[in-house]
Design a protein around this motif. Structure first.
Motif, PDB file in Angstrom:
ATOM      1  N   LYS A  16       0.840  -1.196   0.000  1.00 34.83           N
ATOM      2  CA  LYS A  16       0.000   0.000   0.000  1.00 34.83           C
ATOM      3  C   LYS A  16       0.879   1.252   0.000  1.00 34.83           C
ATOM      4  CE  LYS A  16      -4.063  -2.040   0.303  1.00 34.83           C
ATOM      5  NZ  LYS A  16      -5.140  -1.874  -0.709  1.00 34.83           N
ATOM      6  N   ASN A  17       0.279   2.358  -0.421  1.00 39.23           N
ATOM      7  CA  ASN A  17       0.947   3.653  -0.386  1.00 39.23           C
ATOM      8  C   ASN A  17       0.371   4.457   0.775  1.00 39.23           C
ATOM      9  OD1 ASN A  17       1.214   6.679  -1.183  1.00 39.23           O
ATOM     10  ND2 ASN A  17       2.672   5.606  -2.511  1.00 39.23           N
ATOM     11  N   ILE A  18       1.242   4.886   1.661  1.00 37.19           N
ATOM     12  CA  ILE A  18       0.783   5.600   2.862  1.00 37.19           C
ATOM     13  C   ILE A  18       0.050   6.885   2.483  1.00 37.19           C
ATOM     14  CG2 ILE A  18       1.544   6.732   4.988  1.00 37.19           C
ATOM     15  CD1 ILE A  18       1.719   3.709   5.094  1.00 37.19           C
ATOM     16  N   ASN A  19       0.533   7.590   1.444  1.00 34.39           N
ATOM     17  CA  ASN A  19      -0.142   8.824   1.028  1.00 34.39           C
ATOM     18  C   ASN A  19      -1.595   8.551   0.634  1.00 34.39           C
ATOM     19  OD1 ASN A  19       2.146  10.304   1.473  1.00 34.39           O
ATOM     20  ND2 ASN A  19       2.739  10.497  -0.675  1.00 34.39           N
ATOM     21  N   GLU A  36      -4.926  -1.303  10.231  1.00 33.90           N
ATOM     22  CA  GLU A  36      -4.151  -0.900  11.409  1.00 33.90           C
ATOM     23  C   GLU A  36      -3.498   0.466  11.210  1.00 33.90           C
ATOM     24  OE1 GLU A  36      -2.926  -4.969  13.738  1.00 33.90           O
ATOM     25  OE2 GLU A  36      -1.452  -4.133  12.341  1.00 33.90           O
ATOM     26  N   ILE A  37      -2.982   0.737  10.003  1.00 35.52           N
ATOM     27  CA  ILE A  37      -2.356   2.029   9.738  1.00 35.52           C
ATOM     28  C   ILE A  37      -3.400   3.142   9.841  1.00 35.52           C
ATOM     29  CG2 ILE A  37      -1.183   3.430   7.994  1.00 35.52           C
ATOM     30  CD1 ILE A  37       0.611   1.367   9.321  1.00 35.52           C
ATOM     31  N   ARG A  38      -4.629   2.887   9.341  1.00 37.16           N
ATOM     32  CA  ARG A  38      -5.704   3.867   9.479  1.00 37.16           C
ATOM     33  C   ARG A  38      -5.971   4.153  10.963  1.00 37.16           C
ATOM     34  NH1 ARG A  38      -9.698   4.431   5.341  1.00 37.16           N
ATOM     35  NH2 ARG A  38     -11.307   4.327   6.949  1.00 37.16           N
ATOM     36  N   LEU A  97      -3.881   3.752  13.481  1.00 34.65           N
ATOM     37  CA  LEU A  97      -2.727   4.473  14.040  1.00 34.65           C
ATOM     38  C   LEU A  97      -2.789   5.966  13.692  1.00 34.65           C
ATOM     39  CD1 LEU A  97       0.941   3.351  14.146  1.00 34.65           C
ATOM     40  CD2 LEU A  97       0.426   5.460  12.951  1.00 34.65           C
ATOM     41  N   ILE A  98      -3.107   6.266  12.410  1.00 33.91           N
ATOM     42  CA  ILE A  98      -3.160   7.668  11.974  1.00 33.91           C
ATOM     43  C   ILE A  98      -4.271   8.413  12.703  1.00 33.91           C
ATOM     44  CG2 ILE A  98      -3.649   9.177  10.009  1.00 33.91           C
ATOM     45  CD1 ILE A  98      -2.249   7.066   8.233  1.00 33.91           C
ATOM     46  N   LEU A  99      -5.443   7.801  12.792  1.00 36.70           N
ATOM     47  CA  LEU A  99      -6.575   8.451  13.472  1.00 36.70           C
ATOM     48  C   LEU A  99      -6.253   8.718  14.941  1.00 36.70           C
ATOM     49  CD1 LEU A  99      -9.617   6.573  11.902  1.00 36.70           C
ATOM     50  CD2 LEU A  99      -9.125   9.021  11.746  1.00 36.70           C
ATOM     51  N   ASN A 100      -5.683   7.713  15.637  1.00 38.51           N
ATOM     52  CA  ASN A 100      -5.383   7.884  17.070  1.00 38.51           C
ATOM     53  C   ASN A 100      -4.387   9.018  17.310  1.00 38.51           C
ATOM     54  OD1 ASN A 100      -7.116   5.821  17.723  1.00 38.51           O
ATOM     55  ND2 ASN A 100      -5.528   4.350  18.311  1.00 38.51           N
ATOM     56  N   LEU A 101      -3.279   9.007  16.560  1.00 40.82           N
ATOM     57  CA  LEU A 101      -2.247  10.026  16.768  1.00 40.82           C
ATOM     58  C   LEU A 101      -2.737  11.407  16.345  1.00 40.82           C
ATOM     59  CD1 LEU A 101       0.973   8.101  15.652  1.00 40.82           C
ATOM     60  CD2 LEU A 101       0.157   8.536  17.980  1.00 40.82           C
ATOM     61  N   PHE A 102      -3.500  11.473  15.253  1.00 39.69           N
ATOM     62  CA  PHE A 102      -4.042  12.757  14.814  1.00 39.69           C
ATOM     63  C   PHE A 102      -4.976  13.331  15.876  1.00 39.69           C
ATOM     64  CE2 PHE A 102      -7.374  15.265  12.807  1.00 39.69           C
ATOM     65  CZ  PHE A 102      -6.640  16.181  12.065  1.00 39.69           C
ATOM     66  N   ARG A 103      -5.905  12.513  16.376  1.00 34.98           N
ATOM     67  CA  ARG A 103      -6.890  13.008  17.348  1.00 34.98           C
ATOM     68  C   ARG A 103      -6.236  13.382  18.681  1.00 34.98           C
ATOM     69  NH1 ARG A 103     -11.600   8.712  15.489  1.00 34.98           N
ATOM     70  NH2 ARG A 103     -12.433  10.041  13.806  1.00 34.98           N
ATOM     71  N   HIS A 124       4.698  -3.584  12.488  1.00 32.28           N
ATOM     72  CA  HIS A 124       5.182  -3.120  11.181  1.00 32.28           C
ATOM     73  C   HIS A 124       6.679  -2.798  11.226  1.00 32.28           C
ATOM     74  CE1 HIS A 124       0.856  -2.700  10.460  1.00 32.28           C
ATOM     75  NE2 HIS A 124       1.140  -2.653   9.146  1.00 32.28           N
ATOM     76  N   ASN A 125       7.347  -3.376  12.242  1.00 26.52           N
ATOM     77  CA  ASN A 125       8.796  -3.178  12.390  1.00 26.52           C
ATOM     78  C   ASN A 125       9.142  -1.679  12.434  1.00 26.52           C
ATOM     79  OD1 ASN A 125      11.395  -4.162  12.720  1.00 26.52           O
ATOM     80  ND2 ASN A 125      11.862  -4.086  10.525  1.00 26.52           N
ATOM     81  N   GLY A 126       8.305  -0.945  13.161  1.00 23.58           N
ATOM     82  CA  GLY A 126       8.504   0.508  13.245  1.00 23.58           C
ATOM     83  C   GLY A 126       8.587   0.996  14.674  1.00 23.58           C
ATOM     84  N   THR A 127       8.779   2.305  14.825  1.00 26.01           N
ATOM     85  CA  THR A 127       8.885   2.925  16.148  1.00 26.01           C
ATOM     86  C   THR A 127       8.082   4.217  16.157  1.00 26.01           C
ATOM     87  OG1 THR A 127      10.851   4.195  15.514  1.00 26.01           O
ATOM     88  CG2 THR A 127      11.222   2.029  16.527  1.00 26.01           C
ATOM     89  N   ILE A 128       7.767   4.666  17.362  1.00 27.53           N
ATOM     90  CA  ILE A 128       7.087   5.961  17.548  1.00 27.53           C
ATOM     91  C   ILE A 128       7.957   6.821  18.461  1.00 27.53           C
ATOM     92  CG2 ILE A 128       5.037   7.136  18.408  1.00 27.53           C
ATOM     93  CD1 ILE A 128       3.436   4.618  17.831  1.00 27.53           C
ATOM     94  N   GLN A 129       8.199   8.062  18.045  1.00 26.32           N
ATOM     95  CA  GLN A 129       9.070   8.971  18.807  1.00 26.32           C
ATOM     96  C   GLN A 129       8.324  10.272  19.103  1.00 26.32           C
ATOM     97  OE1 GLN A 129      12.873   9.694  16.981  1.00 26.32           O
ATOM     98  NE2 GLN A 129      13.209  11.590  18.127  1.00 26.32           N
ATOM     99  N   PHE A 130       8.422  10.733  20.373  1.00 24.03           N
ATOM    100  CA  PHE A 130       7.785  11.980  20.792  1.00 24.03           C
ATOM    101  C   PHE A 130       8.882  13.027  21.035  1.00 24.03           C
ATOM    102  CE2 PHE A 130       4.388   9.058  21.489  1.00 24.03           C
ATOM    103  CZ  PHE A 130       3.214   9.786  21.440  1.00 24.03           C
ATOM    104  N   ASP A 131       8.769  14.199  20.403  1.00 18.61           N
ATOM    105  CA  ASP A 131       9.634  15.358  20.669  1.00 18.61           C
ATOM    106  C   ASP A 131       8.713  16.507  21.056  1.00 18.61           C
ATOM    107  OD1 ASP A 131      12.319  14.359  19.890  1.00 18.61           O
ATOM    108  OD2 ASP A 131      11.349  14.128  17.934  1.00 18.61           O
ATOM    109  N   THR A 132       8.864  16.979  22.280  1.00 18.18           N
ATOM    110  CA  THR A 132       7.918  17.966  22.788  1.00 18.18           C
ATOM    111  C   THR A 132       8.625  19.194  23.325  1.00 18.18           C
ATOM    112  OG1 THR A 132       6.016  18.279  24.261  1.00 18.18           O
ATOM    113  CG2 THR A 132       7.864  16.951  25.111  1.00 18.18           C
TER     114      THR A 132
END
Length: 626
Positions: free
Chosen positions: A483-486, A524-526, A528-534, A602-610
Motif C-alpha cells: 500500500k501507499n501511505i499517502n 491498522e495504519i488507518r 494508528l493515523i486516526l489515534n495520533l491525529f486526534r 510493522h517493524n517501526g517505532t514511535i518517537q515523541f519530541d515535545t
C-alpha cells in the motif's frame, strides 16, 4: 795714630763697598721698576680682558712674588689683593717650588712648562694649574675642573659598577670590538655557558671558535647596531666547547670600552625554555588534535564570563551551530538548556565541587529539537586562564531505544495477558449479553426496556475495550498488503478535516510524493493515523494548525504529526503508551498502547519530541515492501 789711620782706610773701603752695592741695588731696582712699568702698562691695556676671563690668572716675577692677580683668582684664594701682592706664591703654595725650579733650570720661555691639579678643601673645588715661563717671570692659569673631576670620579664609580655588574651578571655577557668583532671581554656566566675560559676567547672571534652556528646572524647584529645603536630579541644558536647546542636570546648595544667603539652583547640561555615551548607546542597540538577530532562533543567555557572559548567538530554536529556562531557567547545566549533550572543547578554544582559527571540534562539544538545528554564537566587551566571543559554525550537515541524496549516489554506482557484472559472475559460477557437480549424480548419485562438497553451498551463497550486490548498483542493477526501511505492518508483526509473543523483548528497536509509503497495492514495504519491525529487535535486550543506529513528518510518512511499545543509534561511523557494510563476524562488509556503495538508489528517505532511550542510525533516505518 796708627789705629786711627787703619780705621780711616777701613772706613774708606767700607764706603767704597757700600757704594758698589748701592749701585747694584739701584740697577736692579731700575730693572724691576722697568719690568713693573712694562707689566703694568700691559696689564692696563689688557685689564678689561684679564679681569673678564673666568679662569684664574696670576703673574709672579722671577723671585716668585705676586705682581698681578685677576678677580677670578681672588675668589679661588679667598684673600684680598693687599694681602698677597709682593708676597711669594710659594708662601701660600709651597708645592709650586719644585716645578718652578725645574722650569728655571730648563730655561724655556713662553711655552707651557708645567701642568698641575689641585684640590681645595676650603671650597671643595678642583683646579688645573698651567704654568708658563715668560720674560718677566711666570704666569699661572687656574682653571676650575671640578665638574670634570666629578664626572671622572662618577665615571670611575660607574666603571667599577659596570665591572661588578658585568662580571657577576647571571646573564652571559661579552664585549666585541666593533671594527673586527673580536672578543675583548667576557664575564663569568659566558665562561659557564660556553665552557670556554677568558684566555681561550679574548682576541678571537666567535666564528673562529665555532661558538656561533650562523655567522650571518652576527652580521645582521652589526647592521642593526649601526642603524639603531641597540636592539633586543635576536635569537642565536651557539655550540659550547663540549659540542652542546644552546639557544641564546641576545640584546646588544654600542658602548665605549677601553676608548674603542665596541658591542656589549647580553645573552640569556633559553634552551630549556625553547624545549619547554616546543614540548608545550607539541602537547597543545596533540591536545588540539584530540580535542578537535574527538568523537565526543567537547566545549571549553571561561569560568568567570561563562562564554564559550572553543568547541570541537562533534559539538558543532550535535548542537547544530557552527563554531563561529558559538564562540564568545554563553549557553543562555544560544538557548542550549531546555530548562534553565538544569543550567543553574549544574553551574552551582561546578562552583561547589569543581567537577561533575554524567548529569542527565535536556538540551535544545539550533533547530529547536530536544535532545537528552549526559554532561560531565571538569575545571581546567589553559594558558593561565581558568576554564570548564564540558563533555556532552548525546543519549537521545539511547533513551528512545530504552523507551521502545520498555514499551515492547509492556506490550509483550499485556499481549500475553490479553491472549490468555481476553477470551475468558469475552465469553461470559457474550453469555450475559445473550440473556439480557432474551429478557428484553419478554413482554412482562417491557417496563425494564431502558435498563436492558443500558446494560447491553455497557457490555458492548466492555467488548470494545477487550477488542482493543487484544489488538495490542503481537500475536494478533494482521493482513499486510503493498500500500501507499499517502493514499491511505488521502482516504482519511475528509474525516481528519472534519475533526479539525469541529475543534476549530486548521489541518495541513504535506505529503512527500517520492515515497514508495510498503507492506502494511491498511486497517491498522488507518487506526494508528486516526489515534495520533486526534491526540494532537485534543492537545490544541482553537486557532492553531495541525500538520500531517510524510517523508522519505534513508531506508525509512516517516509519518509525522505536528501540533501546536502546550507540550507534554515530563511526568506524563514517561508514561506515554502505558496501557490504561490516560489524561482524558473519558479515555481508556489504550489508544497509544494500540498505536505502539501496530508500529511494532510493522517493524517501526514511535518517537515523541515535545516543547512548550508543541509536540512532534514521528512514526518511523522500515520499507519492507517485497
Amino acid at each position: 795714630m796708627l789705629m786711627k789711620e787703619m780705621s780711616t782706610n777701613e772706613m774708606l773701603q767700607r764706603i767704597e763697598s757700600l757704594e758698589e752695592e748701592n749701585y747694584r741695588l739701584r740697577e736692579k731696582l731700575i730693572d724691576n721698576s722697568r719690568v713693573i712699568v712694562e707689566l703694568e702698562k700691559l696689564l692696563h691695556e689688557k685689564y678689561h680682558i684679564l679681569e673678564g676671563i673666568t679662569d684664574g690668572l696670576v703673574a709672579v716675577d722671577h723671585e716668585w712674588r705676586y705682581i698681578y692677580i685677576n678677580a677670578a683668582t681672588y675668589r679661588f684664594l679667598s684673600k684680598e689683593k693687599e694681602e698677597v701682592i709682593g708676597k711669594k706664591i710659594t708662601d701660600y703654595y709651597p708645592q709650586y717650588a719644585e716645578p718652578l725650579i725645574a722650569i728655571k733650570n730648563r730655561g724655556k720661555k713662553c711655552k707651557l712648562s708645567a701642568v698641575l691639579e689641585e684640590y681645595s678643601k676650603q671650597n671643595d673645588r678642583w683646579h688645573e694649574v698651567l704654568i708658563y715661563a715668560v720674560s718677566t717671570g711666570y704666569l699661572f692659569f687656574f682653571r676650575d675642573i671640578t665638574s670634570r673631576k666629578k664626572a671622572e670620579e662618577a665615571l670611575i664609580r660607574s666603571e667599577e659598577r659596570f665591572r661588578k655588574v658585568f662580571q657577576k651578571s647571571p646573564l652571559s655577557k661579552h664585549v666585541l670590538k666593533l671594527s673586527d668583532l673580536t672578543i675583548v671581554a667576557v664575564n663569568d656566566s659566558f665562561e659557564e655557558v660556553t665552557g670556554y675560559s677568558r684566555g681561550e676567547v679574548i682576541g678571537n672571534k666567535c666564528e673562529d671558535l665555532a661558538i656561533a652556528d650562523k655567522p650571518d646572524n652576527l652580521m645582521e647584529l652589526e647592521e642593526k647596531l649601526l642603524q639603531y645603536e641597540r636592539f633586543d630579541g635576536l635569537e642565536l644558536n651557539i655550540t659550547t666547547k663540549a659540542g652542546e647546542k644552546r639557544t641564546m636570546l641576545c640584546s646588544a648595544m654600542l658602548i665605549e670600552f677601553n676608548d674603542e667603539p665596541c658591542v656589549l652583547i647580553s645573552s640569556e640561555d633559553i634552551t630549556e625554555r625553547k624545549r619547554f615551548e616546543e614540548d608545550l607546542r607539541l602537547s597543545e597540538e596533540r591536545f588540539r588534535m584530540v580535542f578537535l577530532e574527538s568523537p565526543i562533543p567537547l566545549c571549553v567555557v571561561d569560568t568567570d564570563s561563562k562564554r564559550i572559548l572553543a568547541v570541537n567538530r562533534s559539538f558543532e554536529n550535535t548542537s547544530g551551530y557552527l563554531r563561529e556562531e558559538m564562540i564568545g557567547k554563553t549557553a543562555v545566549d544560544l538557548d542550549f538548556y531546555y530548562d534553565l533550572e538544569d543550567r543553574n543547578g549544574s553551574m552551582n554544582l561546578l562552583g561547589i565541587k569543581g567537577r561533575y559527571q554524567n548529569l542527565e540534562i535536556k538540551l535544545s539544538r539550533k533547530s529547536g529539537e530536544t535532545m537528552v545528554a549526559l554532561i560531565s564537566a571538569e575545571s581546567i587551566t589553559i594558558q593561565g586562564r581558568r576554564c570548564f571543559l564540558f563533555q556532552v554525550n548525546d543519549i537521545t537515541e539511547k533513551k528512545r531505544l530504552e523507551q521502545e524496549l520498555l514499551q515492547l516489554a509492556r506490550l509483550n506482557v499485556i499481549g500475553q495477558m490479553s491472549a490468555g484472559i481476553g477470551h475468558e472475559i469475552r465469553n461470559p460477557l457474550t453469555c450475559v449479553r445473550g440473556y439480557l437480549q432474551f429478557l428484553k424480548a419478554r413482554n412482562e419485562l417491557a417496563i425494564y426496556q431502558d435498563h436492558f438497553d443500558v446494560m447491553i451498551d455497557e457490555i458492548d463497550r466492555a467488548n470494545g475495550i477487550i477488542t482493543e486490548f487484544l489488538s495490542i498483542s503481537k500475536k494478533s493477526t494482521s493482513k499486510k498488503e503493498l500500500k501507499n501511505i499517502n493514499e491511505i492518508i488521502r482516504k482519511l483526509e475528509p474525516l481528519l478535516q472534519a475533526d479539525g473543523i469541529n475543534s476549530k483548528i486548521e489541518v495541513s497536509f504535506q505529503l512527500d510524493q517520492n515515497i514508495e509503497d510498503l507492506m502494511v495492514d491498511e486497517k491498522e495504519i488507518r487506526q494508528l493515523i486516526l489515534n495520533l491525529f486526534r491526540n494532537g487535535v485534543d492537545a490544541m486550543s482553537e486557532g492553531g494548525t495541525m500538520v500531517v506529513k510524510t517523508l522519505k528518510e534513508d531506508q525509512n518512511l516517516l509519518i509525522i504529526f505536528q501540533d501546536q499545543g502546550p507540550g507534554i509534561p515530563e511526568e506524563i511523557l514517561k508514561n506515554i503508551g502505558v496501557p490504561f494510563f490516560t489524561t482524558k476524562e473519558n479515555g481508556t488509556g489504550l489508544g497509544l498502547a494500540v498505536c505502539y503495538g501496530i508500529a511494532a508489528r510493522h517493524n517501526g517505532t514511535i518517537q515523541f519530541d515535545t516543547s512548550p511550542h508543541g509536540t512532534t510525533v514521528t512514526v518511523r516505518l522500515k520499507r519492507l515492501y517485497t
